[in-house]
Design a protein around this motif. Structure first.
Motif, PDB file in Angstrom:
ATOM      1  N   VAL A 277      -0.934   2.882   9.056  1.00  7.44           N
ATOM      2  CA  VAL A 277      -2.215   2.537   9.679  1.00  7.44           C
ATOM      3  C   VAL A 277      -2.316   1.032   9.881  1.00  7.44           C
ATOM      4  O   VAL A 277      -2.778   0.561  10.924  1.00  7.44           O
ATOM      5  N   GLY A 278      -1.867   0.247   8.911  1.00  2.92           N
ATOM      6  CA  GLY A 278      -1.914  -1.206   9.035  1.00  2.92           C
ATOM      7  C   GLY A 278      -1.124  -1.718  10.219  1.00  2.92           C
ATOM      8  O   GLY A 278      -1.588  -2.592  10.966  1.00  2.92           O
ATOM      9  N   VAL A 279       0.059  -1.171  10.428  1.00  4.22           N
ATOM     10  CA  VAL A 279       0.895  -1.598  11.555  1.00  4.22           C
ATOM     11  C   VAL A 279       0.261  -1.168  12.876  1.00  4.22           C
ATOM     12  O   VAL A 279       0.149  -1.970  13.818  1.00  4.22           O
ATOM     13  N   LEU A 280      -0.192   0.072  12.972  1.00  5.77           N
ATOM     14  CA  LEU A 280      -0.784   0.556  14.226  1.00  5.77           C
ATOM     15  C   LEU A 280      -2.113  -0.137  14.527  1.00  5.77           C
ATOM     16  O   LEU A 280      -2.407  -0.452  15.690  1.00  5.77           O
ATOM     17  N   ASP A 281      -2.905  -0.388  13.494  1.00  9.61           N
ATOM     18  CA  ASP A 281      -4.162  -1.131  13.697  1.00  9.61           C
ATOM     19  C   ASP A 281      -3.896  -2.527  14.252  1.00  9.61           C
ATOM     20  O   ASP A 281      -4.669  -3.049  15.050  1.00  9.61           O
ATOM     21  N   GLU A 282      -2.801  -3.128  13.833  1.00  4.10           N
ATOM     22  CA  GLU A 282      -2.457  -4.465  14.324  1.00  4.10           C
ATOM     23  C   GLU A 282      -2.159  -4.446  15.829  1.00  4.10           C
ATOM     24  O   GLU A 282      -2.509  -5.383  16.545  1.00  4.10           O
ATOM     25  N   VAL A 283      -1.526  -3.374  16.302  1.00  2.00           N
ATOM     26  CA  VAL A 283      -1.289  -3.239  17.744  1.00  2.00           C
ATOM     27  C   VAL A 283      -2.621  -3.259  18.487  1.00  2.00           C
ATOM     28  O   VAL A 283      -2.802  -3.999  19.460  1.00  2.00           O
TER      29      VAL A 283
ATOM     30  N   GLY B  56       0.841  -1.186   0.000  1.00  2.00           N
ATOM     31  CA  GLY B  56       0.000   0.000   0.000  1.00  2.00           C
ATOM     32  C   GLY B  56       0.876   1.234   0.000  1.00  2.00           C
ATOM     33  O   GLY B  56       2.101   1.132   0.016  1.00  2.00           O
ATOM     34  N   ASP B  57       0.233   2.395   0.003  1.00  3.86           N
ATOM     35  CA  ASP B  57       1.042   3.612   0.109  1.00  3.86           C
ATOM     36  C   ASP B  57       1.532   3.740   1.546  1.00  3.86           C
ATOM     37  O   ASP B  57       1.117   2.999   2.436  1.00  3.86           O
ATOM     38  N   ASP B  58       2.438   4.662   1.770  1.00  8.02           N
ATOM     39  CA  ASP B  58       3.074   4.773   3.079  1.00  8.02           C
ATOM     40  C   ASP B  58       2.072   4.977   4.214  1.00  8.02           C
ATOM     41  O   ASP B  58       2.186   4.360   5.274  1.00  8.02           O
TER      42      ASP B  58
ATOM     43  N   GLU C  60      -5.820  14.117   9.630  1.00  8.45           N
ATOM     44  CA  GLU C  60      -4.519  14.737   9.852  1.00  8.45           C
ATOM     45  C   GLU C  60      -3.382  13.726  10.003  1.00  8.45           C
ATOM     46  O   GLU C  60      -2.375  14.006  10.642  1.00  8.45           O
ATOM     47  N   LEU C  61      -3.534  12.562   9.405  1.00 11.14           N
ATOM     48  CA  LEU C  61      -2.482  11.553   9.392  1.00 11.14           C
ATOM     49  C   LEU C  61      -1.353  12.045   8.505  1.00 11.14           C
ATOM     50  O   LEU C  61      -1.595  12.549   7.408  1.00 11.14           O
ATOM     51  N   ARG C  62      -0.126  11.921   8.993  1.00  8.51           N
ATOM     52  CA  ARG C  62       1.038  12.352   8.209  1.00  8.51           C
ATOM     53  C   ARG C  62       2.132  11.306   8.349  1.00  8.51           C
ATOM     54  O   ARG C  62       2.418  10.843   9.444  1.00  8.51           O
ATOM     55  N   PHE C  63       2.748  10.921   7.224  1.00 11.08           N
ATOM     56  CA  PHE C  63       3.856   9.977   7.235  1.00 11.08           C
ATOM     57  C   PHE C  63       4.665  10.147   5.963  1.00 11.08           C
ATOM     58  O   PHE C  63       4.129  10.016   4.857  1.00 11.08           O
ATOM     59  N   GLY C  64       5.941  10.466   6.102  1.00  7.56           N
ATOM     60  CA  GLY C  64       6.769  10.629   4.914  1.00  7.56           C
ATOM     61  C   GLY C  64       8.138  11.154   5.240  1.00  7.56           C
ATOM     62  O   GLY C  64       8.496  11.360   6.412  1.00  7.56           O
TER      63      GLY C  64
END
Length: 142
Positions: free
Chosen positions: A68-74, A61-63, A124-128
């Protein structure tokens, strides 16, 4: 003003939920630091040693989707298995996804110090890329 360390995280003020920022030299390090930031918002695991391990894949997926995928897994593992990552590593896969490895403990071995997150907000999610490294900012619904 103090220069920030090469890798770290912090909680920043937010009106209703919890907002965290994390940073590291590379994308995968920033993802791992984002997990540490999330967990630190609601537990004190000082002195707790891992007693389990978990490995899982995040599909391509995009960054922002990967974060979100990693944090949702937590949050999922917290709710369904009562486990939390104490530390971990993230590796990119050839297909554009991620391989995540966590060293974990049970929620009964840590001290609750804050509101338990229920979801990762996309608002307001930011990652990059950020200067010489990578950074992210995430709001956690509590």
């Amino acid at each position: 003003m103090h220069a920030r360390p090469p890798r770290g995280h912090r909680t920043v003020p937010h009106t209703a939920d919890v907002r965290v920022e994390a940073w590291a030299a590379d994308r995968e390090g920033c993802l791992a630091e984002g997990v540490t930031a999330l967990v630190a918002t609601f537990v004190d695991a000082t002195g707790v040693r891992p007693d389990g391990e978990a490995v899982f894949a995040v599909p391509p997926g995009d960054d922002a989707d990967l974060l979100v995928g990693v944090l949702d897994e937590v949050i999922f593992r917290l709710e369904t298995a009562g486990t939390l990552p104490l530390r971990g590593e993230v590796q990119a896969t050839d297909d554009g996804g991620l391989r995540v490895r966590w060293w974990t403990t049970g929620t009964d071995r840590v001290e609750l110090v804050g509101a338990v997150p229920k979801a990762v907000s996309l608002h307001e999610l930011r990652f990059g890329p950020d200067g010489p490294g990578w950074s992210c900012a995430v709001t956690l619904d509590v």
